[in-house]
Design a protein around this motif. Structure first.
Motif, PDB file in Angstrom:
ATOM      1  N   GLY A 102      44.599  23.644  50.121  1.00 29.05           N
ATOM      2  CA  GLY A 102      45.423  24.129  51.337  1.00 29.05           C
ATOM      3  C   GLY A 102      47.105  24.559  51.485  1.00 29.05           C
ATOM      4  O   GLY A 102      47.378  25.532  52.308  1.00 29.05           O
ATOM      5  N   GLN A 103      47.073  25.397  50.400  1.00 25.25           N
ATOM      6  CA  GLN A 103      48.646  25.785  49.956  1.00 25.25           C
ATOM      7  C   GLN A 103      47.844  27.511  50.493  1.00 25.25           C
ATOM      8  O   GLN A 103      48.378  27.639  51.116  1.00 25.25           O
ATOM      9  CB  GLN A 103      48.759  25.981  48.650  1.00 25.25           C
ATOM     10  CG  GLN A 103      49.350  24.850  47.770  1.00 25.25           C
ATOM     11  CD  GLN A 103      49.702  25.061  46.084  1.00 25.25           C
ATOM     12  OE1 GLN A 103      49.922  25.879  45.446  1.00 25.25           O
ATOM     13  NE2 GLN A 103      50.643  23.940  46.705  1.00 25.25           N
ATOM     14  N   ILE A 104      46.258  27.630  49.594  1.00 24.83           N
ATOM     15  CA  ILE A 104      46.538  29.189  49.729  1.00 24.83           C
ATOM     16  C   ILE A 104      45.757  28.753  51.685  1.00 24.83           C
ATOM     17  O   ILE A 104      45.751  30.372  51.599  1.00 24.83           O
ATOM     18  CB  ILE A 104      44.507  29.244  49.013  1.00 24.83           C
ATOM     19  CG1 ILE A 104      45.021  29.026  47.924  1.00 24.83           C
ATOM     20  CG2 ILE A 104      44.044  30.250  50.045  1.00 24.83           C
ATOM     21  CD1 ILE A 104      43.773  28.924  47.171  1.00 24.83           C
ATOM     22  N   SER A 105      45.372  28.378  52.378  1.00 25.90           N
ATOM     23  CA  SER A 105      45.194  28.383  53.590  1.00 25.90           C
ATOM     24  C   SER A 105      46.274  28.732  54.786  1.00 25.90           C
ATOM     25  O   SER A 105      46.169  29.471  55.701  1.00 25.90           O
ATOM     26  CB  SER A 105      44.412  26.537  54.387  1.00 25.90           C
ATOM     27  OG  SER A 105      44.965  25.610  53.417  1.00 25.90           O
ATOM     28  N   LEU A 106      47.345  28.737  53.683  1.00 29.44           N
ATOM     29  CA  LEU A 106      48.888  28.660  54.167  1.00 29.44           C
ATOM     30  C   LEU A 106      49.223  29.860  54.900  1.00 29.44           C
ATOM     31  O   LEU A 106      49.837  30.460  55.333  1.00 29.44           O
ATOM     32  CB  LEU A 106      49.818  27.362  54.183  1.00 29.44           C
ATOM     33  CG  LEU A 106      49.750  26.077  54.767  1.00 29.44           C
ATOM     34  CD1 LEU A 106      50.809  25.310  53.879  1.00 29.44           C
ATOM     35  CD2 LEU A 106      50.132  26.134  55.846  1.00 29.44           C
ATOM     36  N   GLN A 107      48.450  31.092  53.467  1.00 29.61           N
ATOM     37  CA  GLN A 107      48.403  32.017  52.755  1.00 29.61           C
ATOM     38  C   GLN A 107      48.302  33.571  53.648  1.00 29.61           C
ATOM     39  O   GLN A 107      47.908  34.306  54.139  1.00 29.61           O
ATOM     40  CB  GLN A 107      48.836  32.567  51.882  1.00 29.61           C
ATOM     41  CG  GLN A 107      49.678  31.399  50.894  1.00 29.61           C
ATOM     42  CD  GLN A 107      49.883  31.244  49.410  1.00 29.61           C
ATOM     43  OE1 GLN A 107      48.743  32.313  48.796  1.00 29.61           O
ATOM     44  NE2 GLN A 107      50.537  30.679  48.668  1.00 29.61           N
ATOM     45  N   LYS A 108      46.418  32.637  54.577  1.00 29.91           N
ATOM     46  CA  LYS A 108      45.929  33.457  54.989  1.00 29.91           C
ATOM     47  C   LYS A 108      44.951  32.466  56.227  1.00 29.91           C
ATOM     48  O   LYS A 108      44.624  32.181  56.719  1.00 29.91           O
ATOM     49  CB  LYS A 108      44.926  33.509  53.728  1.00 29.91           C
ATOM     50  CG  LYS A 108      45.193  34.468  52.457  1.00 29.91           C
ATOM     51  CD  LYS A 108      44.213  34.623  51.808  1.00 29.91           C
ATOM     52  CE  LYS A 108      44.255  35.816  50.746  1.00 29.91           C
ATOM     53  NZ  LYS A 108      44.343  37.090  52.027  1.00 29.91           N
ATOM     54  N   LYS A 109      44.379  33.966  56.806  1.00 29.63           N
ATOM     55  CA  LYS A 109      44.027  33.746  58.649  1.00 29.63           C
ATOM     56  C   LYS A 109      42.166  32.521  57.953  1.00 29.63           C
ATOM     57  O   LYS A 109      41.220  33.115  57.584  1.00 29.63           O
ATOM     58  CB  LYS A 109      43.792  34.867  58.916  1.00 29.63           C
ATOM     59  CG  LYS A 109      43.199  34.312  60.209  1.00 29.63           C
ATOM     60  CD  LYS A 109      43.225  35.239  61.096  1.00 29.63           C
ATOM     61  CE  LYS A 109      42.339  35.141  62.638  1.00 29.63           C
ATOM     62  NZ  LYS A 109      42.611  36.487  63.534  1.00 29.63           N
ATOM     63  N   THR A 110      42.420  31.711  58.155  1.00 28.23           N
ATOM     64  CA  THR A 110      41.300  30.404  57.732  1.00 28.23           C
ATOM     65  C   THR A 110      40.440  30.882  57.942  1.00 28.23           C
ATOM     66  O   THR A 110      40.955  29.571  59.439  1.00 28.23           O
ATOM     67  CB  THR A 110      42.540  29.472  56.222  1.00 28.23           C
ATOM     68  OG1 THR A 110      42.896  29.684  55.627  1.00 28.23           O
ATOM     69  CG2 THR A 110      41.297  28.229  56.274  1.00 28.23           C
ATOM     70  N   ILE A 111      38.711  29.823  57.481  1.00 29.23           N
ATOM     71  CA  ILE A 111      37.636  29.732  57.936  1.00 29.23           C
ATOM     72  C   ILE A 111      37.614  29.030  57.628  1.00 29.23           C
ATOM     73  O   ILE A 111      36.458  28.996  56.639  1.00 29.23           O
ATOM     74  CB  ILE A 111      37.139  30.854  58.849  1.00 29.23           C
ATOM     75  CG1 ILE A 111      37.669  32.220  59.531  1.00 29.23           C
ATOM     76  CG2 ILE A 111      35.296  30.410  58.995  1.00 29.23           C
ATOM     77  CD1 ILE A 111      36.884  33.509  58.996  1.00 29.23           C
ATOM     78  N   ALA A 112      37.357  27.240  58.121  1.00 26.48           N
ATOM     79  CA  ALA A 112      37.071  26.257  57.252  1.00 26.48           C
ATOM     80  C   ALA A 112      36.142  26.505  57.189  1.00 26.48           C
ATOM     81  O   ALA A 112      35.909  25.119  58.721  1.00 26.48           O
ATOM     82  CB  ALA A 112      37.995  24.833  57.149  1.00 26.48           C
ATOM     83  N   ILE A 113      34.822  25.720  56.655  1.00 29.78           N
ATOM     84  CA  ILE A 113      33.168  25.414  57.158  1.00 29.78           C
ATOM     85  C   ILE A 113      33.697  23.753  57.075  1.00 29.78           C
ATOM     86  O   ILE A 113      32.836  23.666  55.351  1.00 29.78           O
ATOM     87  CB  ILE A 113      32.299  26.163  56.660  1.00 29.78           C
ATOM     88  CG1 ILE A 113      32.625  27.845  57.601  1.00 29.78           C
ATOM     89  CG2 ILE A 113      31.307  25.663  56.881  1.00 29.78           C
ATOM     90  CD1 ILE A 113      32.956  28.628  56.801  1.00 29.78           C
ATOM     91  N   SER A 114      32.726  22.757  58.081  1.00 31.04           N
ATOM     92  CA  SER A 114      33.176  21.635  57.087  1.00 31.04           C
ATOM     93  C   SER A 114      31.641  21.344  58.305  1.00 31.04           C
ATOM     94  O   SER A 114      30.862  21.593  58.775  1.00 31.04           O
ATOM     95  CB  SER A 114      33.854  20.652  57.935  1.00 31.04           C
ATOM     96  OG  SER A 114      34.040  21.013  58.855  1.00 31.04           O
ATOM     97  N   GLY A 115      30.835  19.651  57.581  1.00 30.30           N
ATOM     98  CA  GLY A 115      29.984  19.098  58.318  1.00 30.30           C
ATOM     99  C   GLY A 115      29.162  18.261  56.872  1.00 30.30           C
ATOM    100  O   GLY A 115      28.757  18.692  55.865  1.00 30.30           O
ATOM    101  N   THR A 116      28.100  17.981  57.250  1.00 32.47           N
ATOM    102  CA  THR A 116      27.289  16.532  56.341  1.00 32.47           C
ATOM    103  C   THR A 116      26.622  17.883  56.248  1.00 32.47           C
ATOM    104  O   THR A 116      26.272  17.663  54.482  1.00 32.47           O
ATOM    105  CB  THR A 116      26.595  15.552  57.455  1.00 32.47           C
ATOM    106  OG1 THR A 116      27.363  15.018  58.435  1.00 32.47           O
ATOM    107  CG2 THR A 116      26.164  15.116  56.465  1.00 32.47           C
ATOM    108  N   ASN A 117      25.453  18.679  56.254  1.00 34.94           N
ATOM    109  CA  ASN A 117      24.829  19.173  55.671  1.00 34.94           C
ATOM    110  C   ASN A 117      24.688  20.944  56.534  1.00 34.94           C
ATOM    111  O   ASN A 117      25.302  21.080  57.627  1.00 34.94           O
ATOM    112  CB  ASN A 117      23.021  18.883  56.288  1.00 34.94           C
ATOM    113  CG  ASN A 117      23.015  17.416  55.876  1.00 34.94           C
ATOM    114  OD1 ASN A 117      22.739  17.630  54.215  1.00 34.94           O
ATOM    115  ND2 ASN A 117      22.517  17.110  56.562  1.00 34.94           N
TER     116      ASN A 117
END
Length: 382
Positions: A102-117
């Motif tokens: 979470g801290q790192i994501s505030l400092q950079k342009k963040t692409i977060a990949i979620s999902g079950t599979n």
């Protein structure tokens, strides 16, 4: 205490795939890194070979002292852990792996990949596309990228690419510029009540957007309907990756699930106005993927192909067998399967039976208990 400010960090469960990546990030920033894990592994051995990085096997609270600026731990580490407790006694700041993300994501342009599979493969595809397009992101991934033989890339661009796991709502620590949702199915029912509870977590995840927000998903998936409805009502821009699920976009790697993963990756590039066509040309022919995702291991003396895969829920197993049957339509499938978690195996017992029945011969191993207490009477509940 901010991860960026800390000069000396101790990592509990440093052998974990996520925590080990954070340890490498800290090491690359010139921090003094120590860590512990209950057992030795390829990861702990690799870390131990790095200069100024010390790994100990077993819990050693006596090694925790006031010189440590920060303790980082895996979410799997109980608060009763001796090193964790020693940190509390000495008033050392303690953060979980998701909190640091979470801290790192505030400092950079963040692409977060979620999902079950599909999280790890989709993340890998996005990362390899970025690198092919000469963009060097910082990457923390839940698997080992075959092309780079690492679960961590130390980038020099503005981008941070990471997996976002929904278990225990840990992904709610991550603040994203783009949230990718590969799919949603029932899983982790040792924590979530039902599918609706899982969907509510993803709605909360969307709320962690920076600015107006962007999500990448397949708008044709029924289980995403409440998330899509919420996003539309709140002005979140949606990129529908189903547009890339046409005959125009093929992938040499077998399996419909991998086509879905590629579609999600291409849609992410579209959201960033990057060169989708060049990335597709690369992915369709040259994508290597990650270890333990239909990873080719070798052949036996009699010519049988051996693959290793992390598939640990019924849908993932079905995807895997479908891909193998596509690649080898005339061959028999001999599966060696180790169920993961008593709770998951029990919750999806019938679904596991149906998925595993797609194999021709099955060797079933005792349940891997992972974070749960050993229950020998349930070792073979399938």
């Amino acid at each position: 205490m901010n991860f960026e400010q800390a000069k000396k960090i101790h990592f509990i469960a440093i052998g974990g795939i996520g925590v080990s990546a954070l340890a490498q990030l800290a090491h690359s920033q010139g921090k003094l890194v120590t860590g512990s894990d209950l057992s030795s592994s390829e990861i702990t051995k690799k870390l131990s070979k790095m200069d100024n990085l010390k790994v100990t096997i077993g819990s050693h609270p006596e090694l925790i002292n006031k010189d440590i600026d920060l303790i980082v731990h895996s979410p799997a580490v109980p608060k009763t852990d001796a090193e964790y407790q020693r940190g509390l006694e000495l008033n050392i700041p303690i953060l979980s792996y998701p909190q640091v993300l979470g801290q790192i994501s505030l400092q950079k342009k963040t692409i977060a990949i979620s999902g079950t599979n599909g999280k790890t493969t989709t993340t890998s595809m996005i990362v390899e596309s970025f690198k092919y397009l000469n963009i060097n992101p910082t990457v923390i991934i839940g698997g080992v990228l075959q092309k780079y033989n690492s679960n961590f890339i130390n980038g020099n661009s503005e981008y941070f690419i990471t997996e976002a796991c929904e278990y225990k709502r840990s992904f709610l620590s991550i603040h994203h510029d783009i949230a990718v949702i590969t799919n949603i199915t029932e899983d982790h029912l040792d924590y979530f009540e039902d599918l609706a509870d899982i969907q509510s977590a993803f709605i909360q995840f969307i709320n962690n957007k920076k600015g107006s927000g962007i999500i990448v998903c397949n708008m044709e998936l029924k289980t995403l309907e409440p998330i899509i409805l919420y996003a539309k009502k709140n002005g979140v821009k949606i990129f529908d990756y189903s547009k890339y699920l046409t005959s125009e976009y093929i992938l040499e790697m077998p399996g419909e699930h991998n086509r879905q993963n590629m579609a999600a990756a291409l849609s992410t590039l579209e959201a960033l106005n990057l060169d989708v066509n060049s990335a597709y040309t690369y992915l369709s022919k040259e994508f290597l993927g990650t270890k333990r995702r239909m990873e080719y291991v070798g052949r036996t003396e009699n010519g049988a192909y051996i693959y290793d895969d992390y598939a640990h829920n019924p849908e993932g197993i079905s995807f895997l067998f479908d891909a193998i049957k596509t690649k080898f339509p005339t061959k028999k499938i001999i599966a060696l399967f180790e169920p993961h978690l008593y709770s998951r195996t029990e919750d999806f017992k019938e679904a596991f039976r149906k998925a595993l029945s797609l194999s021709d011969i099955l060797y079933l191993f005792p349940v891997y208990k992972a974070r749960e207490p050993h229950q020998p009477e349930k070792d073979f509940i399938l």
